[in-house]
Design a protein around this motif. Structure first.
Motif, PDB file in Angstrom:
ATOM      1  N   PRO A  63       0.831  -1.214   0.000  1.00 39.24           N
ATOM      2  CA  PRO A  63       0.000   0.000   0.000  1.00 39.24           C
ATOM      3  C   PRO A  63       0.861   1.258   0.000  1.00 39.24           C
ATOM      4  O   PRO A  63       1.967   1.278   0.565  1.00 39.24           O
ATOM      5  N   ILE A  64       0.353   2.312  -0.615  1.00 39.60           N
ATOM      6  CA  ILE A  64       1.077   3.587  -0.680  1.00 39.60           C
ATOM      7  C   ILE A  64       1.334   4.101   0.735  1.00 39.60           C
ATOM      8  O   ILE A  64       0.441   4.120   1.586  1.00 39.60           O
ATOM      9  N   GLY A  65       2.590   4.526   0.990  1.00 36.71           N
ATOM     10  CA  GLY A  65       2.954   5.055   2.294  1.00 36.71           C
ATOM     11  C   GLY A  65       3.429   4.029   3.286  1.00 36.71           C
ATOM     12  O   GLY A  65       3.866   4.370   4.384  1.00 36.71           O
ATOM     13  N   LYS A  66       3.372   2.741   2.914  1.00 35.55           N
ATOM     14  CA  LYS A  66       3.822   1.676   3.799  1.00 35.55           C
ATOM     15  C   LYS A  66       5.214   1.193   3.381  1.00 35.55           C
ATOM     16  O   LYS A  66       5.568   1.239   2.202  1.00 35.55           O
ATOM     17  N   PRO A  67       6.047   0.738   4.329  1.00 36.56           N
ATOM     18  CA  PRO A  67       7.357   0.213   3.965  1.00 36.56           C
ATOM     19  C   PRO A  67       7.213  -1.058   3.134  1.00 36.56           C
ATOM     20  O   PRO A  67       6.290  -1.859   3.369  1.00 36.56           O
ATOM     21  N   PRO A  68       8.079  -1.268   2.140  1.00 37.16           N
ATOM     22  CA  PRO A  68       7.955  -2.442   1.274  1.00 37.16           C
ATOM     23  C   PRO A  68       8.149  -3.747   2.043  1.00 37.16           C
ATOM     24  O   PRO A  68       8.970  -3.834   2.948  1.00 37.16           O
ATOM     25  N   LYS A  69       7.382  -4.744   1.666  1.00 38.47           N
ATOM     26  CA  LYS A  69       7.503  -6.078   2.236  1.00 38.47           C
ATOM     27  C   LYS A  69       7.967  -7.052   1.165  1.00 38.47           C
ATOM     28  O   LYS A  69       7.836  -6.782  -0.030  1.00 38.47           O
ATOM     29  N   LEU A  70       8.508  -8.172   1.609  1.00 33.45           N
ATOM     30  CA  LEU A  70       8.894  -9.193   0.648  1.00 33.45           C
ATOM     31  C   LEU A  70       7.654  -9.700  -0.083  1.00 33.45           C
ATOM     32  O   LEU A  70       6.622  -9.962   0.539  1.00 33.45           O
ATOM     33  N   PRO A  71       7.714  -9.831  -1.405  1.00 36.35           N
ATOM     34  CA  PRO A  71       6.561 -10.359  -2.144  1.00 36.35           C
ATOM     35  C   PRO A  71       6.331 -11.829  -1.811  1.00 36.35           C
ATOM     36  O   PRO A  71       7.270 -12.556  -1.472  1.00 36.35           O
ATOM     37  N   ARG A  72       5.105 -12.254  -1.916  1.00 32.40           N
ATOM     38  CA  ARG A  72       4.752 -13.647  -1.638  1.00 32.40           C
ATOM     39  C   ARG A  72       4.377 -14.405  -2.902  1.00 32.40           C
ATOM     40  O   ARG A  72       4.469 -15.630  -2.926  1.00 32.40           O
ATOM     41  N   MET A  73       3.958 -13.677  -3.951  1.00 33.02           N
ATOM     42  CA  MET A  73       3.474 -14.347  -5.151  1.00 33.02           C
ATOM     43  C   MET A  73       3.741 -13.515  -6.394  1.00 33.02           C
ATOM     44  O   MET A  73       4.051 -12.337  -6.296  1.00 33.02           O
ATOM     45  N   PHE A  74       3.612 -14.167  -7.536  1.00 33.77           N
ATOM     46  CA  PHE A  74       3.479 -13.483  -8.818  1.00 33.77           C
ATOM     47  C   PHE A  74       2.006 -13.554  -9.205  1.00 33.77           C
ATOM     48  O   PHE A  74       1.409 -14.643  -9.189  1.00 33.77           O
ATOM     49  N   TRP A  75       1.441 -12.401  -9.548  1.00 37.88           N
ATOM     50  CA  TRP A  75       0.042 -12.326  -9.955  1.00 37.88           C
ATOM     51  C   TRP A  75      -0.074 -11.798 -11.371  1.00 37.88           C
ATOM     52  O   TRP A  75       0.727 -10.972 -11.811  1.00 37.88           O
ATOM     53  N   VAL A  76      -1.126 -12.242 -12.056  1.00 31.00           N
ATOM     54  CA  VAL A  76      -1.624 -11.529 -13.220  1.00 31.00           C
ATOM     55  C   VAL A  76      -2.795 -10.703 -12.715  1.00 31.00           C
ATOM     56  O   VAL A  76      -3.744 -11.249 -12.149  1.00 31.00           O
ATOM     57  N   GLU A  77      -2.706  -9.400 -12.898  1.00 30.07           N
ATOM     58  CA  GLU A  77      -3.742  -8.505 -12.378  1.00 30.07           C
ATOM     59  C   GLU A  77      -4.670  -8.090 -13.509  1.00 30.07           C
ATOM     60  O   GLU A  77      -4.227  -7.743 -14.601  1.00 30.07           O
ATOM     61  N   GLY A  78      -5.972  -8.132 -13.236  1.00 30.29           N
ATOM     62  CA  GLY A  78      -6.967  -7.762 -14.225  1.00 30.29           C
ATOM     63  C   GLY A  78      -7.576  -6.401 -13.967  1.00 30.29           C
ATOM     64  O   GLY A  78      -7.501  -5.866 -12.863  1.00 30.29           O
TER      65      GLY A  78
END
Length: 206
Positions: free
Chosen positions: A99-114
């Motif tokens: 989310p905007i304004g939050k510190p980055p976290k490690l990703p958990r997945m690869f998504w295809v976003e629609g």
């Protein structure tokens, strides 16, 4: 014995083929750039098998045979009130996005976003409401989060991902669309090698 079921939109073969090619390209890229942490055939990501690629509409969970029958009847009734519609896929991303304004976290997945779709949102909402209103469906809790369609391409092994330097940039434009004419009641069988999905009922819209 109870079944673990969900309602989904399955993808056309041509879309699945394109996504599998992307999986192969990214897998090769990760293995060449990070051979020191890339371990075994599974590597840094447990990729979703081609046959399992789908968009989840409603996850229901464990239900009895009688509840499964009731759910299939509800889906048929709800599907009659909806017509076929297009889903537009837009990009492949590391997920879930921070989310905007939050510190980055490690990703958990690869998504295809629609792209957000009024037709898709209305279908999902009607399915949830119909299941919620039925005392025999076994469906106990509606989803409270906002819904945006996505396809899970692969699950990241975060322990190995932490070792990557630099962190890979995986976002990719993926402009593809397809017509949704059916929705499926799916059964998920959990195995050591991963989940295996089977179609219990395929229901035509309209």
């Amino acid at each position: 014995m109870k079944r673990r079921i969900f309602i989904a939109i399955n993808l056309p073969e041509n879309i699945k083929d394109k996504l599998v090619r992307y999986q192969d390209e990214l897998n090769d890229l990760l293995s060449r750039r990070n051979s020191n942490v890339y371990q075994g055939e599974e590597g840094l990501v447990r990729w979703t098998r081609k046959g399992n690629l789908h968009i989840t509409l409603v996850f229901i969970g464990y239900v009895s045979d009688d509840e499964t029958y009731e759910i299939c009847q509800i889906i048929k009734k709800t599907a009659k009130t909806h017509h076929p519609f297009l889903i537009n896929l837009e990009r492949i991303i590391l997920a879930p996005p921070t989310p905007i304004g939050k510190p980055p976290k490690l990703p958990r997945m690869f998504w295809v976003e629609g792209k957000e779709s009024q037709e898709l949102a209305k279908l999902r909402n009607d399915l949830e409401n119909s299941l919620w209103d039925s005392e025999h469906s076994g469906y106990k809790q509606k989803e409270s989060r906002a819904y945006k369609p996505h396809i899970n391409l692969g699950r990241i092994k975060q322990g190995q991902w932490r070792k990557l330097s630099p962190q890979p940039k995986a976002e990719k434009i993926f402009n593809n669309s397809f017509l949704v004419e059916t929705i499926e009641v799916m059964q998920s069988n959990l195995k050591r090698s991963g989940a295996e999905y089977s179609v219990l009922e395929s229901v035509t819209l309209g």
